[in-house]
Design an enzyme around this catalytic site. Structure first.
Site, PDB file in Angstrom:
ATOM      1  N   ARG A   1       0.341  -1.399   0.174  1.00 47.76           N
ATOM      2  CA  ARG A   1       0.195  -0.325   0.028  1.00 47.76           C
ATOM      3  C   ARG A   1       0.779   1.484   0.172  1.00 47.76           C
ATOM      4  NH1 ARG A   1      -1.067   4.957   2.505  1.00 47.76           N
ATOM      5  NH2 ARG A   1      -0.529   3.696   4.487  1.00 47.76           N
ATOM      6  N   ASP A   2       1.727   1.542   1.251  1.00 46.31           N
ATOM      7  CA  ASP A   2       1.870   2.332   1.182  1.00 46.31           C
ATOM      8  C   ASP A   2       3.174   2.863   0.321  1.00 46.31           C
ATOM      9  OD1 ASP A   2       2.388   5.209   2.359  1.00 46.31           O
ATOM     10  OD2 ASP A   2       3.331   4.475   4.388  1.00 46.31           O
TER      11      ASP A   2
ATOM     12  N   HIS B   1       3.631   3.863  13.063  1.00 45.53           N
ATOM     13  CA  HIS B   1       3.943   3.860  11.516  1.00 45.53           C
ATOM     14  C   HIS B   1       4.880   5.104  11.374  1.00 45.53           C
ATOM     15  CE1 HIS B   1       3.179   4.302   7.592  1.00 45.53           C
ATOM     16  NE2 HIS B   1       3.179   5.423   6.772  1.00 45.53           N
TER      17      HIS B   1
ATOM     18  N   HIS C   1       8.439   7.010   8.677  1.00 52.73           N
ATOM     19  CA  HIS C   1       8.873   7.194   7.766  1.00 52.73           C
ATOM     20  C   HIS C   1      11.105   7.243   8.006  1.00 52.73           C
ATOM     21  CE1 HIS C   1       5.714   7.103   3.829  1.00 52.73           C
ATOM     22  NE2 HIS C   1       5.419   6.980   5.540  1.00 52.73           N
TER      23      HIS C   1
ATOM     24  N   CYS D   1       7.478   9.920  -0.262  1.00 56.39           N
ATOM     25  CA  CYS D   1       6.532  10.488   0.157  1.00 56.39           C
ATOM     26  C   CYS D   1       6.722  12.439  -0.580  1.00 56.39           C
ATOM     27  CB  CYS D   1       6.623  11.411   1.769  1.00 56.39           C
ATOM     28  SG  CYS D   1       6.373  12.563   2.237  1.00 56.39           S
TER      29      CYS D   1
ATOM     30  N   ASN E   1       9.335   4.044   3.962  1.00 55.05           N
ATOM     31  CA  ASN E   1       8.787   3.417   5.658  1.00 55.05           C
ATOM     32  C   ASN E   1      10.029   2.900   5.525  1.00 55.05           C
ATOM     33  OD1 ASN E   1       5.747   3.448   5.367  1.00 55.05           O
ATOM     34  ND2 ASN E   1       6.170   3.383   3.375  1.00 55.05           N
TER      35      ASN E   1
END
Lengths: 314, 314
Positions: free
Chosen positions: B21-22, B215, B217, B248, B257
């Site tokens: 996903r990310d 979560h 990064h 990002c 991430n």
């Protein structure tokens, strides 16, 4: 105040830039003396004050350190800066004592196996060498502090696991032999943050009000987390190298020392002032890029820089 | 036991793999559905159990997530595995509820500015959307848990500094609106370990015996140190992505991430069992290398592997 307390106060963080020594130990090309001087000058201008600049080793076998004396002289002229260099035997120590060095670094291995393989002496003899270096130092005009670094303190590429009690015993023996400061080194990057935090807390207890050094390698990506754990546990002196220079002969493909720039950023985010300007510091990487084009430079902060729109220093 | 406690027990560490996903949110090329299936299968075989696999967004604009339903179906057939996917509006939630999804993820921004810029709604409306999603979920046959992620919880690329008290207020509002679990996200990698530890400790207090998600990064190299601090402060559910996928849009040149492989290693060195085989996990990077050759993969552990000659899991 003792000289060691002046160099390494225990109530504020001090970062040692070891790139000129550990970072150049294994490389095939290295910066010219002029470029090394520039490296020092520009880091000094960025706020770096503690430099480890080389080893007193035969120049025929270690030509990258042939100019160690010149760099020590340079640093001697920089207000507030100090130089450290390795001496691995009595001859090296004698040579070191003829320079205006501030800190002479000796190494003791945490394991008998690594001590024999690396230095061809027992750990007991390595501790005796510290005693000898301290005596030579006491007889010298310059009187640098003596730093005893314990290599393989978190695990050994030859012997495997290392008992923390054994590291503490060796640290105590080094202090008893006259070392002014002791360091614990994760030479092959085996440690995780729990292990680093636990041993740092025990070292803080052992050393009382004295500072000790934590020397980390980022071989497995734990470098900054380990540094953070060390700081949380009371460590106040940490080593790093610009661009993470400094591979390890025992860990092929591994990165070197924990990245100095990222270490500065870590400390600052924790509210620990380093006195170092991160942007000026990261700009010094240019020297490594042009002088050592074959070396991969590490570091994460350099990609994005500190957060641009808030006061990230608490 | 509630469904959320079964998915995210608070007495053991659980790692969520959000790469599908990310990690794919911003890329220009992405793996084929067959390769994504292989990615899931191989990670499952390595021991990964929590997968975030995509977003319920219009396939015309986000073609990389067009196969989200197929991946959810795949995971539904894997014993002990669970799927999570994002729904950013009521339409997405309705679509999600027609699949055998285990966890529906909603996002609330920590700042009004980011909420308006990113989702074109106020934070209050974002909390109301969670209430609506919970109601739709309660009326559905499948009844996935609802996860509310608070973006920009450690600093915002638009508004700058974020007051931790505001994040806690939003977390409480999300729980009050019926969210089963709340997450705090360092969306643009602004955080350092002290900040992450402090907010994690406050979240642990707020959530009582319930788990919450962290979560992170790795934009500025603090990812693993931040994860370590979160774990030390009581966080038990952490996100990561294979190879650190996931740039990002607000931080050019930034990495994504926190690296999942390094996160597994971190937990294991701390004595927290993840149930994941690191070597089998790192081998899955092959899929990313062949399917997304233009993407830089991050990760340090993969270079050297765990220490070869000692039991590095305490």
């Amino acid at each position: 105040m003792s000289r060691v307390a002046a160099l390494y106060p225990n109530d504020t963080v001090t970062l040692r830039e070891v790139g000129l020594r550990d970072g150049l130990q294994l490389v095939k090309t290295w910066p010219s003396t002029a470029a090394k001087r520039d490296w020092i000058t520009r880091e000094y201008d960025a706020g770096v004050r503690r430099f480890e600049v080389g080893s007193f080793l035969p120049a025929a076998r270690f030509p990258q350190f042939a100019d160690v004396g010149a760099l020590i002289e340079q640093i001697d002229g920089l207000e507030g800066a100090s130089s450290a260099a390795l001496a691995l035997n009595e001859r090296g120590a004698s040579d070191a004592l003829e320079t205006p060095l501030d800190e002479i670094v000796c190494v003791v291995s945490a394991t008998e196996e690594h001590s024999q393989a690396n230095a061809r002496r027992s750990r007991a003899d390595a501790v005796e060498l510290i005693r000898t270096v301290v005596r030579l130092r006491d007889e010298s005009a310059n009187r640098p502090i003596v730093n005893a670094g314990i290599a393989m303190a978190f695990g050994c590429s030859i012997a495997g696991a290392v008992d923390p009690a054994e590291v503490l015993r060796l640290a105590e023996a080094c202090l008893e032999a006259g070392a002014d400061i002791v360091g614990i080194a994760d030479t092959v990057g085996y440690a995780g943050p729990k292990q680093v935090g636990d041993l740092s807390a025990a070292m803080a207890k052992l050393c009382g009000g004295r500072a000790f050094i934590v020397h980390l390698h980022d071989t497995r990506g734990m470098g900054i987390a380990n540094a953070s754990a060390a700081l949380d546990a009371g460590a106040r002196v940490l080593d790093g190298s610009l661009g993470g220079l400094g591979g390890c002969p025992f860990a092929p493909g591994a990165t070197g020392n924990v990245v100095f720039e990222d270490l500065v950023y870590l400390c600052e985010t924790k509210g620990m002032r380093t006195g170092i300007d991160i942007e000026r510091l990261t700009a010094v990487r240019e020297i490594l890029q042009s002088e050592m084009p074959g070396e991969h430079l590490y570091g994460s902060l350099v990609r994005a820089g500190p957060p641009p729109n808030l006061a990230w220093r608490p």
